[in-house]
Design a protein around this motif. Structure first.
Motif, short mmCIF file in Angstrom:
data_model
loop_
_atom_site.label_atom_id
_atom_site.label_comp_id
_atom_site.label_asym_id
_atom_site.label_seq_id
_atom_site.Cartn_x
_atom_site.Cartn_y
_atom_site.Cartn_z
N ALA A 22 -6.57 -68.56 -0.69
CA ALA A 22 -6.59 -69.95 -0.02
C ALA A 22 -5.04 -70.31 0.63
N THR A 23 -5.09 -71.05 1.26
CA THR A 23 -3.87 -71.75 1.67
C THR A 23 -3.91 -73.30 1.67
N TRP A 24 -2.76 -73.80 1.03
CA TRP A 24 -2.97 -75.32 0.70
C TRP A 24 -1.63 -75.93 1.73
N ILE A 25 -1.85 -77.10 2.25
CA ILE A 25 -0.88 -77.73 3.07
C ILE A 25 -0.76 -79.13 2.79
N SER A 26 0.56 -79.78 2.30
CA SER A 26 0.45 -80.93 1.93
C SER A 26 0.34 -81.90 3.05
N ARG A 73 -5.10 -86.72 -2.34
CA ARG A 73 -6.09 -86.97 -1.34
C ARG A 73 -5.28 -86.91 0.03
N GLY A 74 -6.03 -86.05 1.08
CA GLY A 74 -5.43 -86.12 2.27
C GLY A 74 -4.55 -84.81 2.33
N ASP A 75 -4.56 -84.00 1.25
CA ASP A 75 -4.01 -82.69 1.56
C ASP A 75 -5.19 -81.68 2.08
N LEU A 76 -4.55 -80.78 2.79
CA LEU A 76 -5.57 -79.71 3.48
C LEU A 76 -5.57 -78.24 2.62
N ILE A 77 -6.55 -77.85 2.63
CA ILE A 77 -6.81 -76.37 1.89
C ILE A 77 -8.01 -75.84 2.78
N ALA A 78 -7.56 -74.32 2.66
CA ALA A 78 -8.57 -73.51 3.62
C ALA A 78 -8.78 -72.41 2.87
N PHE A 79 -10.04 -71.89 2.89
CA PHE A 79 -10.39 -70.84 2.13
C PHE A 79 -12.11 -70.19 2.40
N LEU A 80 -12.09 -68.96 2.48
CA LEU A 80 -13.65 -68.43 3.38
C LEU A 80 -13.61 -69.05 4.84
N ASP A 81 -12.79 -68.76 5.27
CA ASP A 81 -12.41 -69.08 6.79
C ASP A 81 -13.08 -70.45 7.14
N GLN A 82 -12.66 -71.43 6.22
CA GLN A 82 -13.08 -72.90 6.47
C GLN A 82 -11.87 -73.70 6.00
N GLY A 83 -11.71 -74.79 6.82
CA GLY A 83 -10.65 -75.61 6.56
C GLY A 83 -11.34 -77.06 5.77
N PHE A 84 -10.62 -77.73 5.00
CA PHE A 84 -11.02 -78.69 4.29
C PHE A 84 -9.91 -79.77 4.09
N ALA A 100 -10.43 -80.39 -7.08
CA ALA A 100 -10.54 -81.22 -5.58
C ALA A 100 -11.99 -81.23 -4.97
N ARG A 101 -12.41 -82.47 -4.62
CA ARG A 101 -13.69 -82.58 -3.98
C ARG A 101 -13.20 -82.57 -2.42
N LEU A 102 -13.75 -81.81 -1.56
CA LEU A 102 -13.51 -81.46 -0.41
C LEU A 102 -14.39 -81.83 0.78
N ARG A 103 -13.92 -82.23 1.98
CA ARG A 103 -14.57 -82.51 3.25
C ARG A 103 -14.14 -81.58 4.13
N ARG A 104 -15.23 -80.91 4.94
CA ARG A 104 -14.87 -79.96 5.72
C ARG A 104 -14.34 -80.64 7.07
N GLN A 105 -13.33 -79.89 7.58
CA GLN A 105 -12.62 -80.30 8.79
C GLN A 105 -13.48 -80.09 9.98
#
Length: 105
Positions: A22-26, A73-84, A100-105
């Motif tokens: 995964a990749t995390w972005i603040s 809350r508001g940070d971004l994370i991507a894994f399995l070819d999806q951004g959240f 982390a509970r996530l909402r798909r971008q």
């Protein structure tokens, strides 16, 4: 049972088992951080009412050692070819993880 060390926790996040890269972005920006996460469940539908929209939510487990600061809350994370976008984050001090509970971008 508590996790004894970051090395113990790292075994759980080996991508040859349950974890995925995964990749995390603040939410404040900056470079992305590569890490491994464990996706917890398939996406679930949610409805915030007619005026607020609909979407899907998912969750993942993040090891504490992987980030220099706790995710929020508001940070971004991507894994399995999806951004959240992180909708909420709960710390588990016994396990040494964040959920982390996530909402798909």
């Amino acid at each position: 049972m508590s996790i004894e060390s970051d090395a113990d926790l790292a075994g759980m996040f080996d991508t040859t088992d349950f974890a995925v890269p995964a990749t995390w972005i603040s939410k404040d920006g900056g470079p992305g951080v590569s890490l491994s996460v464990i996706p917890m469940r398939p996406e679930e539908p949610f409805d915030l009412g007619a005026s607020r929209g609909k979407g899907t939510v998912s969750a993942c487990i993040i090891p504490r050692y992987a980030l220099s600061a706790p995710p929020v809350r508001g940070d971004l994370i991507a894994f399995l070819d999806q951004g959240f976008v992180m909708e909420s984050v709960e710390a588990d001090s016994v396990a040494g993880t964040f959920t982390a509970r996530l909402r798909r971008q």
